[in-house]
Design a protein around this motif. Sequence first.
Motif, mmCIF file in Angstrom:
data_model
loop_
_atom_site.group_PDB
_atom_site.id
_atom_site.type_symbol
_atom_site.label_atom_id
_atom_site.label_comp_id
_atom_site.label_asym_id
_atom_site.label_seq_id
_atom_site.Cartn_x
_atom_site.Cartn_y
_atom_site.Cartn_z
ATOM 1 N N CYS A 258 -70.930 -112.903 25.266
ATOM 2 C CA CYS A 258 -71.994 -112.234 26.032
ATOM 3 C C CYS A 258 -72.673 -113.177 27.011
ATOM 4 O O CYS A 258 -72.994 -112.796 28.128
ATOM 5 N N CYS B 93 -67.963 -110.389 23.274
ATOM 6 C CA CYS B 93 -68.782 -109.370 23.937
ATOM 7 C C CYS B 93 -68.072 -108.014 23.837
ATOM 8 O O CYS B 93 -66.912 -107.880 24.233
ATOM 9 N N ALA B 94 -68.809 -107.038 23.308
ATOM 10 C CA ALA B 94 -68.208 -105.711 23.119
ATOM 11 C C ALA B 94 -68.323 -104.848 24.370
ATOM 12 O O ALA B 94 -67.765 -103.741 24.438
ATOM 13 N N GLY B 95 -69.040 -105.380 25.375
ATOM 14 C CA GLY B 95 -69.207 -104.600 26.605
ATOM 15 C C GLY B 95 -68.187 -104.979 27.669
ATOM 16 O O GLY B 95 -68.091 -104.332 28.710
ATOM 17 N N TRP C 208 -75.541 -109.066 21.399
ATOM 18 C CA TRP C 208 -75.279 -107.721 21.918
ATOM 19 C C TRP C 208 -76.583 -107.040 22.347
ATOM 20 O O TRP C 208 -76.607 -106.287 23.319
ATOM 21 N N CYS D 167 -77.461 -108.343 25.789
ATOM 22 C CA CYS D 167 -76.390 -108.413 26.787
ATOM 23 C C CYS D 167 -76.331 -107.115 27.608
ATOM 24 O O CYS D 167 -76.221 -106.017 27.053
ATOM 25 N N CYS E 225 -73.083 -105.157 26.969
ATOM 26 C CA CYS E 225 -73.056 -104.474 25.663
ATOM 27 C C CYS E 225 -73.980 -103.258 25.688
ATOM 28 O O CYS E 225 -73.631 -102.190 25.167
HETATM 29 ZN ZN ZN Z 1 -71.969 -108.495 25.438
#
Ligand code: ZN
Length: 532
Positions: free
Chosen positions: A280, A299-301, A337, A340, A343
């Motif tokens: 992130c 980073c999940a985004g 997250w 971020c 995210c």
């Molecule tokens: Zn992220």
Amino acid sequence: MKFYGTSIALTLLITLKVFAGPIHIIPQPESMAVLQGQFILNRDTVIIAPSRLTDYLNNQMAPATGFDLKISATPPQSNYIHLQIIADADSDPEAYNLTSTPKSVNIIALTEAGIFYGIQTLLQLLPPEVYAKTRQNTAWTIPAVTIKDTPRFKWRGLHLDVGRHYMPVDFIKKYLDLMALHKLNTFHWHLTEDQGWRIEIKKYPKLTEISAWRDETLIGHARNNKPWKFDSKRHGGFYTQQEIKNIVQYAAERYISIVPEIEMPGHSLAAIAAYPELSCTGGPHKVATRWGIFKDVYCAGNDETFTFLQNVLDEVFELFPGKYIHVGGDECPKDRWKECAKCQARIKAENLKDEHELQSYFIKRMEKYINNAGRTLIGWDEIIEGGLSPNAAVMSWRGEKGGITAAQTKHYVIMSPTKHCYLNYYQGPEENEPLAIGGNLPLEKVYSYEPIPKELLPQQVKYILGIQGNVWTEYISTPQKAEYMAYPRVIALAEIAWSANTTKDFPEFRSRLEKHLQRLDSLNVNYRKLDK
Ligand code: ZN
Ligand code: ACM
């Protein structure tokens, strides 16, 4: 299996008598009866089999006996070992029957795996010196018996964390050999961690140039030694793809399936140290040098995170042919997250409630990819939080609650609760033991574990695939210590995984184990000695 119709009462009676005598099989077979006399193995004994297992059997016995037994397609009059695969629709693919008489030893099973387990039992019927790597001077006798044996659980697992400490290839092979000896069939290879990435991925060379190495390692326990001290020694290593192929093959020859674990979204600091753009903050990050949970994660985004992990998995799929791919999913802090923009944008775009649902989104997205490759995702029980992926299997470690919830919703489960299955816990009073992470898990407590929770309805029981022991290596830096922590507790787990729970009796197990440990002596296993 229904090869022999031995009366249960008679078998039980004889079984009790036998355990006072010279036969000590671990894990305990389903039933056994002692017959008259014994089979004598000598250099003229012939192995009859249309199976590649003849070489395995020969190789197992050769160093200690000095025999190179002949292989033949048809049995002579006497003095032979017959490995026979027969069709029997009712039988479990891993079950076998073994009958030894003064004339011959016969192992029959539906599959090669069943024959393999019969061979393990045959070896245990021989003197414990048979496991030695040098020539032994002893009479190679096998008592006349008839044994019928079937495993209780399909997943009989053992795990090894090579992220915290790299373990050499030869040790991995010894670990697999010992698993096979105890009829375990699933090796969970924990390959990536904050402190090290251990699998060569051709597409991402920095994973082995950077992520596989740390500058130094914490000395002593992380909990109570502040300010932390470090050893100033670079530590690391990784398995090349060629080494992995070789190990996968070695395991397959022992009917062990390897479940690789590539951790996500947490425990990923080593990976993002090499590829900070996948975190992130964008880094910089360092491969961790101490133990714990770290806030910097994938980073999940960022779609590039998924591209990266999918590319990694493509190479993992090529290397590991087994059904299950473990994605970790445990202990992922949500701090980054929350801050971020990417995210948060993902949470909004996907209509997610919070960061827990974002973790669930992450795992579900990976699950689709894994399913499309024809594989099944498995993860630690945190993958339930925020919604479980549709086809995922759950490894229940924070107690049994996750496993119960998963089984109740028709997901397959491996039971591996810390209280009974964490082999990195102390196995005796702390003051008498080498440094460990904590906990208290003596052998008897391992043995007392019953993997089917009372909460489950009869139709839910089938979702408990089995059990697994876990060897986390924060405080285990050498193969010798890994053996010390694993053995003899793995043996108790193996018996829970293989044997029926109706005959469970710790004093009886312990007395069998005492003899069994002579086998581990022959194999130079650094097991912890039994309490007096
Ligand atoms: Zn992220
Ligand atoms: C775990 O022990 N963090 C699965």
